[in-house]
Design an enzyme around this catalytic site. Structure first.
Site, PDB file in Angstrom:
ATOM      1  N   ASP B 382     -24.907 -10.051 -29.219  1.00 43.67           N
ATOM      2  CA  ASP B 382     -24.793  -8.817 -29.237  1.00 43.67           C
ATOM      3  C   ASP B 382     -23.454  -8.204 -29.843  1.00 43.67           C
ATOM      4  OD1 ASP B 382     -25.848  -5.970 -28.587  1.00 43.67           O
ATOM      5  OD2 ASP B 382     -24.494  -5.944 -27.228  1.00 43.67           O
ATOM      6  N   GLU B 419     -25.357 -10.595 -34.226  1.00 45.83           N
ATOM      7  CA  GLU B 419     -25.476  -9.299 -34.573  1.00 45.83           C
ATOM      8  C   GLU B 419     -24.041  -8.792 -35.286  1.00 45.83           C
ATOM      9  OE1 GLU B 419     -26.900  -5.069 -32.558  1.00 45.83           O
ATOM     10  OE2 GLU B 419     -25.463  -6.091 -31.448  1.00 45.83           O
TER      11      GLU B 419
END
Lengths: 110, 731
Positions: B382, B419
């Site tokens: 993330d 990401e």
């Protein structure tokens, strides 16, 4: 926790009485592993066990490994629904044969 | 005994260090070993080991499970003997910056543990900045704990007054994996399914025994298998606190949660509330349940990827709670301004100091742990751009953490997916430091495909890049660097993407100000649900078109949980806080939208059957084999003449079978609102075009099973209806 052992139709049966957790799993294990040295078919009567912690589950699986290592079988008789569910959730159940009663279990192993 | 036949029984020899050397108030102790960090079961007791560079004192705090007060507090120190004077001498159980101690006679199952520490600086007060935040009144959770209790059952209100709300526990890691190992499926063969553990089965329609749990998900493995996905990417499963949010839904008064879980409490601990056995308060059992899930997914040929959040923790900013890291070594674990405020590149209050060597090691240890103890196949990071910032926040050209992960021996075969952006404005899609290992969530794929799908002009060229695996972004890395997705947890579902022009986030309690505004969505003529059969038919077709675009593109496709059955979030594109039907998979849709499900499942099987769609290297547009055809050729309504003009909304391409030892595959996209006739390229002698999918055709002629494609009666051209897509195979 207590473990009583006897033999039914020539098959070793160990009855576990009481809950098994981290405080007594090692003691239970040493008794069952001792028994496992002398047999290849073992019925564990679980009908008087209402709860097992993760240490208890490990005690059972170590017994299975000891006996399966010499080609034997361990059967759990009389598992409560709750215990059976916990063992299934955590992946322990699939290693064992199961039966509702000791007599039925002895019949399956004969 | 003869050496060659001797069997060593050293393994059963009693270890010298299984005897205590010290005592504290009747508890027997020994100086422990610094490695491994955390609590480890050793002969006779438990070894506790914790790092702090800045602490000058540490004590272990032991609780009986769930007890309000500790039963023991033991300083990491003992009486030693001065080697010169032979006088007794107090000394710390510490080597370097690591406090370690073995405590004997503990039942690891029945205790919880924490630490108290002191160090330099005044204990920072709430809301005030501080380089250090040592405070002896806080019981601190071990950053390396393998189990956390305190939130054992999802959504059950805790005792907010607890002196130690998230408690470290001890795990026995001896799960019987039998022959299971990570699957190591070549990445180009993956079809990823992004799912939420609780969301998968919490809905009453899921019909599983333990809804919303790891065990519940296990019961849905056959569904995943029949859908044809071979990797499940789980939203965060590290321990987090779903109750950390205390706001209400302004529309209904319902409580709002931290439902997604992007706020880690313990990096080494699975979320207890996701385990059906969580209520037992037995951390080892929680671990067992998750491991059993992984094992059974592997048996079904499905890899497990974890969405991991190393950019921040649940401790928040100056106003946040002191749970662990900041009471142990604030300066080491967090990026701080010179005054001691928290940098906020994550948008959530603090930023983990990932390129500090200590924190970097923790991240590496953590991933190694999940790969080796849980057999996890890959990780999706993330806001990974944060992992490439230095301790002052500046982007590094050669970030040590990303390099360490790329070259780590234990992580040598796991998939690493970034990401590649963060909330501080660093956007690295295409430029994320990859070391030949890292793949990326390709945000540009999402945007280009959405624009093309809704018929925006001027997008044909971009679309052509996306279906090739984005060579404009990953020229040196190949198409396998591109994780292609149209939808993900963050944003609209596929159904909502074709049903809403605008986000509808009122239920989130932020006046619809949260969530992205640039959704590139199109409602097909009406905002939200409608009885208009034409609009609904168009939406249905658009969803099928999206599946074709996703699953015929080079790169790694990822789909979102429920998109295959048109799951809706009622236009909410940021459902992080809802523990209800908005986020739960409604299994009645499996029947209701069986047509779409069947379409998606056949598409995954089509992809699996055709290596031409899963190339490791970029296509060249040239005939490299002498087959008479380029490996990829571009077409439009006229074969061999793609229409690249600004107003064009059509694109077709053909993959040469010989170049991939496959059939010839021709895909045509007509995103124009009119019907067009597409000329089909001529096949080599003896080969004939067979239609696999045509979204312009009514069900059941919209898609066929692989191998049963009917031959096209007319081989030279085909009519393509408005906003429809086509796949034909030549063989």
């Amino acid at each position: 926790m207590e473990i009583e052992t006897n033999s039914v139709d020539g098959i070793a049966v160990a009855t576990i009485i009481g809950d098994i957790d981290g405080s007594n799993a090692a003691a239970a294990q040493s008794q069952i592993l001792t028994l496992a040295q002398t047999c290849t078919k073992l019925v564990l009567d679980m009908s008087r066990v209402s709860y097992m912690s993760s240490a208890g589950l490990r005690m059972l699986l170590a017994s299975y490994r000891a006996i399966a290592g010499k080609g034997g079988t361990v059967l759990l008789a009389g598992l409560s629904e709750d215990l059976s569910d916990t063992m299934s959730l955590t992946g322990f159940l699939s290693f064992f044969k199961t039966s509702a009663t000791v007599l039925e279990g002895v019949g399956l192993l004969k | 005994m003869n050496d060659s036949t001797a069997v060593s029984d050293l393994a059963s020899l009693v270890r010298v260090d299984s005897y205590p050397t010290h005592e504290h108030e009747g508890i027997r102790l020994r100086h422990g070993t610094p490695l491994p960090f955390g609590a480890t079961i050793v002969a006779g007791g438990v070894n506790f080991s914790v790092f702090s560079h800045n602490a000058n004192y540490c004590q272990l705090v032991l609780f009986k499970k769930g007890a309000a007060k500790p039963f023991a507090e033991i300083p990491f120190r003992g009486l030693f003997t001065d080697p010169q004077t032979h006088e007794p001498l107090w000394g710390e159980f510490r080597i370097g910056d690591v406090f370690s101690m073995v405590v004997f006679d503990l039942d690891p199952e029945s205790i919880e543990y924490g630490f108290r520490m002191t160090g330099p600086g005044n204990s920072a007060t709430r809301g005030e900045p501080g380089i250090h935040r040592f405070d002896l009144t806080h019981v601190l959770m071990d950053p390396y704990t393998r189990a956390v209790s305190g939130r054992n059952v999802w959504g059950v209100a805790p005792n907010w007054q607890d002196v130690y709300p998230y408690r470290a526990g001890i795990v026995q890691n001896d799960f019987d994996w039998e022959s299971d190992r990570p699957l190591e499926i070549p990445i180009e063969k993956l079809v990823i399914y992004e799912a939420h553990v609780r969301g998968m089965t919490k809905h009453a329609s899921s019909n599983v025994r333990h809804a919303g749990t790891f065990a519940g998900l296990r019961e849905k493995i056959p569904y995943l298998k029949s859908l044809g996905v071979n990797c499940i990417e789980l939203l965060p499963i590290y321990e987090f606190d779903e109750m950390e949010n205390d706001r209400l839904n302004p529309l209904t008064g319902e409580r709002l949660y931290n439902y997604w879980g992007y706020s880690t409490v313990g990096f080494f601990a699975p979320k207890a509330g996701y385990a059906a056995v969580g209520r037992r308060g037995d951390g080892t059992m929680v671990a067992d349940e998750l491991k059993q899930l992984v094992k059974e997914l592997h048996t079904a040929g499905i890899e497990v990827m974890l969405d991991v959040v190393f950019n921040h923790t649940a401790e928040g900013n100056e106003f946040g709670p002191t749970l662990s890291f900041r009471g142990i070594d604030n300066q080491t674990y967090y990026m701080l301004t010179p005054e001691g405020y928290y940098f906020n590149f994550s948008g959530t209050g603090n930023t983990l100091n990932c390129n500090n060597p200590i924190v970097r090691n923790m991240v590496v240890d953590c991933l190694r742990y999940w790969a080796s103890e849980y057999h996890v196949d890959g990780f999706r990071f993330d806001l990974a751009a944060i992992l490439g910032r230095d301790p002052s926040g500046a982007p590094l050209s050669n970030p040590p953490l990303l390099e360490s992960l790329a070259f780590d021996p234990i992580l040598g075969k796991v998939k690493l997916i970034a990401e590649a952006w963060d909330a501080g404005g660093l956007y690295q899609v295409g430029s994320f430091p990859a070391y030949g290992r890292w793949a990326e969530w390709n945000g540009k794929f999402r945007d280009s495909v959405r624009q093309f799908l809704k018929g925006e002009p001027g997008k044909v060229g971009e679309m052509a890049l996306r279906v090739q695996g984005s060579p404009d972004l990953y020229a040196s890395r190949g198409p396998t660097a591109s994780i292609n997705f149209i939808t993900a947890h963050d944003g609209f579902t596929l159904h909502d993407m074709v049903s809403y022009n605008e986000k509808h986030n009122e239920a989130n309690g932020e006046n619809n100000n949260d969530g992205a505004n640039d959704n590139e969505s199109w409602n097909c003529g009406w905002e939200g649900p409608t009885d208009d059969t034409e609009i609904n038919a168009l939406r249905n077709r658009q969803m099928k078109n999206a599946f074709i675009m996703l699953l015929t593109s080079q790169g790694i496709p990822m789909m979102l949980m429920g998109d295959e059955v048109a799951r809706t979030q009622n236009g909410n594109n940021n459902t992080y806080c809802h523990d209800n039907e908005l986020n739960w998979m409604d299994w009645s849709l499996v029947e209701k939208n069986a047509e779409l499900l069947s379409f998606a499942s056949r598409m995954t099987k089509f992809r699996a059957a055709h290596p031409a769609l899963r190339r490791r290297d970029f296509l060249t547009g040239r005939d490299t084999l002498g087959s008479g055809y380029p490996d990829i050729s571009w077409h439009g309504p006229h074969a061999w003449h793609p229409d690249w003009s600004h107003d064009s909304r059509v694109l077709a391409w053909m993959l040469c079978g010989k170049h991939s030892k496959d059939d010839y595959v021709y895909v045509a996209l007509n995103m124009h609102w009119d019907t067009h006739i597409f000329e089909l390229p001529q096949l080599p002698d003896g080969k004939r075009w067979h239609v696999f999918a045509n979204t312009g055709a009514a069900h059941p002629n919209d898609i066929y099973e692989v191998g049963t494609e009917p031959e096209l009666p007319e081989q030279s051209h085909i009519f393509m209806g408005p906003r429809s897509t086509l796949i034909v195979v030549g063989r």
